[in-house]
Scaffold this motif. Sequence first.
Motif, PDB file in Angstrom:
ATOM      1  N   HIS A  18     -31.677 -72.450  67.063  1.00 17.59           N
ATOM      2  CA  HIS A  18     -31.610 -72.715  65.623  1.00 17.59           C
ATOM      3  C   HIS A  18     -31.336 -74.207  65.461  1.00 17.59           C
ATOM      4  O   HIS A  18     -30.512 -74.778  66.203  1.00 17.59           O
ATOM      5  N   ARG A  19     -32.028 -74.852  64.547  1.00 17.40           N
ATOM      6  CA  ARG A  19     -31.806 -76.281  64.285  1.00 17.40           C
ATOM      7  C   ARG A  19     -31.449 -76.453  62.821  1.00 17.40           C
ATOM      8  O   ARG A  19     -31.824 -75.629  61.984  1.00 17.40           O
ATOM      9  N   LEU A  20     -30.748 -77.551  62.538  1.00 14.48           N
ATOM     10  CA  LEU A  20     -30.308 -77.770  61.159  1.00 14.48           C
ATOM     11  C   LEU A  20     -31.482 -77.751  60.180  1.00 14.48           C
ATOM     12  O   LEU A  20     -31.345 -77.317  59.040  1.00 14.48           O
ATOM     13  N   ASP A  21     -32.643 -78.209  60.639  1.00 14.28           N
ATOM     14  CA  ASP A  21     -33.781 -78.274  59.707  1.00 14.28           C
ATOM     15  C   ASP A  21     -34.728 -77.086  59.822  1.00 14.28           C
ATOM     16  O   ASP A  21     -35.691 -76.985  59.085  1.00 14.28           O
ATOM     17  N   ARG A  22     -34.502 -76.181  60.788  1.00 19.26           N
ATOM     18  CA  ARG A  22     -35.295 -74.950  60.824  1.00 19.26           C
ATOM     19  C   ARG A  22     -34.655 -73.931  61.770  1.00 19.26           C
ATOM     20  O   ARG A  22     -34.197 -74.270  62.854  1.00 19.26           O
ATOM     21  N   TYR A  23     -34.627 -72.698  61.290  1.00 22.03           N
ATOM     22  CA  TYR A  23     -34.134 -71.618  62.147  1.00 22.03           C
ATOM     23  C   TYR A  23     -35.233 -71.199  63.119  1.00 22.03           C
ATOM     24  O   TYR A  23     -36.426 -71.444  62.866  1.00 22.03           O
ATOM     25  N   ALA A  24     -34.855 -70.569  64.234  1.00 23.41           N
ATOM     26  CA  ALA A  24     -35.858 -70.005  65.160  1.00 23.41           C
ATOM     27  C   ALA A  24     -36.743 -69.035  64.378  1.00 23.41           C
ATOM     28  O   ALA A  24     -36.288 -68.412  63.410  1.00 23.41           O
ATOM     29  N   ALA A  25     -37.986 -68.893  64.830  1.00 25.27           N
ATOM     30  CA  ALA A  25     -38.950 -68.091  64.063  1.00 25.27           C
ATOM     31  C   ALA A  25     -38.475 -66.652  63.916  1.00 25.27           C
ATOM     32  O   ALA A  25     -38.093 -66.004  64.898  1.00 25.27           O
ATOM     33  N   GLY A  26     -38.503 -66.180  62.695  1.00 33.48           N
ATOM     34  CA  GLY A  26     -38.093 -64.803  62.404  1.00 33.48           C
ATOM     35  C   GLY A  26     -38.850 -64.329  61.187  1.00 33.48           C
ATOM     36  O   GLY A  26     -39.629 -65.078  60.598  1.00 33.48           O
ATOM     37  N   PRO A  27     -38.628 -63.072  60.808  1.00 34.50           N
ATOM     38  CA  PRO A  27     -39.393 -62.536  59.674  1.00 34.50           C
ATOM     39  C   PRO A  27     -39.056 -63.262  58.368  1.00 34.50           C
ATOM     40  O   PRO A  27     -37.912 -63.659  58.150  1.00 34.50           O
ATOM     41  N   VAL A 426     -21.883 -75.859  62.201  1.00 36.50           N
ATOM     42  CA  VAL A 426     -22.450 -75.509  63.510  1.00 36.50           C
ATOM     43  C   VAL A 426     -22.838 -74.025  63.547  1.00 36.50           C
ATOM     44  O   VAL A 426     -23.885 -73.656  64.077  1.00 36.50           O
ATOM     45  N   CYS A 427     -21.987 -73.168  62.975  1.00 40.61           N
ATOM     46  CA  CYS A 427     -22.215 -71.721  63.034  1.00 40.61           C
ATOM     47  C   CYS A 427     -23.054 -71.270  61.836  1.00 40.61           C
ATOM     48  O   CYS A 427     -22.657 -70.347  61.096  1.00 40.61           O
ATOM     49  N   CYS A 428     -24.176 -71.907  61.634  1.00 43.89           N
ATOM     50  CA  CYS A 428     -25.136 -71.497  60.587  1.00 43.89           C
ATOM     51  C   CYS A 428     -24.465 -71.363  59.225  1.00 43.89           C
ATOM     52  O   CYS A 428     -24.780 -70.432  58.474  1.00 43.89           O
ATOM     53  N   ILE A 432     -16.743 -67.618  58.223  1.00 46.87           N
ATOM     54  CA  ILE A 432     -15.757 -67.151  59.207  1.00 46.87           C
ATOM     55  C   ILE A 432     -15.470 -68.211  60.269  1.00 46.87           C
ATOM     56  O   ILE A 432     -14.377 -68.236  60.823  1.00 46.87           O
ATOM     57  N   ALA A 433     -16.417 -69.083  60.549  1.00 46.14           N
ATOM     58  CA  ALA A 433     -16.164 -70.127  61.557  1.00 46.14           C
ATOM     59  C   ALA A 433     -15.144 -71.130  61.039  1.00 46.14           C
ATOM     60  O   ALA A 433     -14.343 -71.675  61.808  1.00 46.14           O
ATOM     61  N   PHE A 488     -25.862 -69.914  65.647  1.00 47.99           N
ATOM     62  CA  PHE A 488     -25.304 -71.276  65.625  1.00 47.99           C
ATOM     63  C   PHE A 488     -26.437 -72.254  65.896  1.00 47.99           C
ATOM     64  O   PHE A 488     -27.478 -71.878  66.462  1.00 47.99           O
ATOM     65  N   PHE A 489     -26.241 -73.484  65.455  1.00 47.53           N
ATOM     66  CA  PHE A 489     -27.242 -74.532  65.688  1.00 47.53           C
ATOM     67  C   PHE A 489     -26.955 -75.132  67.065  1.00 47.53           C
ATOM     68  O   PHE A 489     -26.014 -75.916  67.237  1.00 47.53           O
ATOM     69  N   ASP A 490     -27.768 -74.742  68.019  1.00 45.11           N
ATOM     70  CA  ASP A 490     -27.469 -75.024  69.434  1.00 45.11           C
ATOM     71  C   ASP A 490     -27.196 -76.511  69.683  1.00 45.11           C
ATOM     72  O   ASP A 490     -26.158 -76.904  70.228  1.00 45.11           O
ATOM     73  N   ASP A 491     -28.163 -77.349  69.293  1.00 44.44           N
ATOM     74  CA  ASP A 491     -28.028 -78.763  69.667  1.00 44.44           C
ATOM     75  C   ASP A 491     -27.015 -79.509  68.794  1.00 44.44           C
ATOM     76  O   ASP A 491     -26.527 -80.563  69.196  1.00 44.44           O
ATOM     77  N   THR A 492     -26.685 -78.943  67.647  1.00 47.13           N
ATOM     78  CA  THR A 492     -25.628 -79.561  66.835  1.00 47.13           C
ATOM     79  C   THR A 492     -24.297 -79.424  67.567  1.00 47.13           C
ATOM     80  O   THR A 492     -23.476 -80.345  67.610  1.00 47.13           O
ATOM     81  N   LEU A 493     -24.109 -78.235  68.159  1.00 41.24           N
ATOM     82  CA  LEU A 493     -22.895 -78.033  68.972  1.00 41.24           C
ATOM     83  C   LEU A 493     -22.943 -78.956  70.193  1.00 41.24           C
ATOM     84  O   LEU A 493     -21.942 -79.609  70.534  1.00 41.24           O
ATOM     85  N   HIS A 494     -24.107 -79.036  70.832  1.00 39.94           N
ATOM     86  CA  HIS A 494     -24.212 -79.892  72.020  1.00 39.94           C
ATOM     87  C   HIS A 494     -23.892 -81.344  71.660  1.00 39.94           C
ATOM     88  O   HIS A 494     -23.193 -82.042  72.406  1.00 39.94           O
ATOM     89  N   ASP A 495     -24.392 -81.802  70.517  1.00 41.01           N
ATOM     90  CA  ASP A 495     -24.104 -83.178  70.078  1.00 41.01           C
ATOM     91  C   ASP A 495     -22.599 -83.385  69.895  1.00 41.01           C
ATOM     92  O   ASP A 495     -22.045 -84.412  70.275  1.00 41.01           O
TER      93      ASP A 495
END
Length: 534
Positions: A18-27, A426-428, A432-433, A488-495
């Motif tokens: 998941h990225r801040l500017d687009r979520y992974a492809a889903g319905p 970070v957690c979309c 709760i985060a 969660f936004f994977d690379d946002t956490l990594h950053d």
Amino acid sequence: MHVAARTMIQHYHERTKHRLDRYAAGPDTLDWDMQPDPFRRFIGSRKEQLPLTADTLLTTWANCHTSRIAPAPFNRSSLGALLELSFGIAAWKQYGPDRWAVRCNPSSGNLHPTEAYVLAHGVIGLDDGLWHYAPKEHALEQRATLSPDRPEDRSHLWIALSSIAWREAWKYGERAFRYCQLDAGHALGAVRYAAAALGWCVHLVPMTQADVAALLGTDRSADFAGAENEEAEFVIEITRQTPSSPAPFAWTTHGRWSGQANRLDQGRRLYHWPIIDEVTLASRCMQPLNMPNAPMPLAIPAVRPPDPHSDQQRASTLIRQRRSAQRFDRHAVMSTDQFLAIVRAMQVGRLPWDAWPGTPRLHPVFFTHRVAGLPSGIWVLPRSDHGEALLRTTLSPDFHWQPHGGELPLYHLANHPALASTLRTVCCHQAIAADACVAIAMLADFSAPVQANPAAYRSLFHEAGLMGQALYLEAEAHGLRGTGIGCFFDDTLHDLLGIRDQRMQSLYHFTIGMPVLDERITTEAPYAAQDAQE
Ligand SMILES: Cc1cc2nc3c(=O)[nH]c(=O)nc-3n(C[C@H](O)[C@H](O)[C@H](O)COP(=O)(O)O)c2cc1C
């Protein structure tokens, strides 16, 4: 094959971030009335009702962590308790016209892609064979008898798991494969804790995916014609002492099979996600994942100090009361003791980690929002020497690695005064985060294991799921509550942590705090009709 598989996995992993500017492809849209059936059935198979016996188990939470409990015999009653406490329904919930079941094992979106099977030989009161567990009825459905040339000695018991990816993909699209694997790891944890309440040991049997599929019959395409297929995951051996049974894979191949899988999706499939089939294939285990040359875990004490809050609680009560918090009290503060007890539960060599083979490859990073006596900041618990070395070279060079002191190899990395809003992002953007007392990111030693064996992609998620299950139960044992965070936004956490490449990747997040209950949701007993019959 390995090269193509590795490339596929790297591609899948990047693509499903998941990225801040687009979520992974889903319905784009969801028709809630078309939710996949959460209960698989094998039509035409013989059914065996199991007794509800978890209430009779007096094992305390403290005793679960010792070898002081006399192991229960392998019989129908103890098997009933094992399944009730691992995959059984824990309650029915109702809100307005909606009614849904929650189970002892959690699941992303409560979609429950994991199916559980029992392979029993010499279990008193149950015919030898392969059985599918039907949690709604707390019953077994016979899939196969055992071949007549089986070894005739003492009793054996295995639990095996499969995943139905469509259940998750229906809602989450391409990222669903990750969630299936996390759920399988939670399920392993659920089995480990339930077995501990019975005084039993648990370990993963090293087997290839093809052998697990042949054992479970998930490769019998005619039995799944017109229905969603199941992907074989792994086999868990249950023993009354230390592991010693032979591998079970030849046993069902000559048995008599019965049952036709039901169709879970009654509607028209709007979406199909071919990449899930591709990553499933690429991550199949072609040779058992044993890592004899893996570096040894850190020599940290696995002894569990006495804990007045949780020790005398009954394990079966804690296991069945586990729930995901939907909201946290944003003013609640957790004590340092509660925090350290939860950190301690991540240590190798103790429950549930005795069920995990090989070196730990997952290392939790703790974000302490509201822990009395600790600053708002970032901490890490390396779970192996190799992990610590990798963390020190991968994480931001600005981190100061201040030891917490005491027996735990816990390090303070940095203070972070604005954690709540950062973690919410970070957690979309989930509240709760921000409102939790502690949030956790599970960092995996990622690229090296996946390069060496693509099947490690699954096992890393399993280890993360197992860590999630330990966190859920420890939170509950200490008067708190947890919630797994798959979004969660994977690379946002990594950053945030200074991670710049795939050597380490965050695979799963978790939050712990003081829950705020939604009084509008009503709760009913899990097996009311059955209780009344007995
Ligand atoms: C792998 C995994 C990922 C999850 N991700 C989230 C999440 O991102 N946000 C959330 O609120 N709950 C999340 N949950 C909690 C589930 O929604 C919850 O387990 C499910 O609704 C069943 O409820 P229970 O845990 O109370 O049995 C996750 C659970 C799992 C196991």
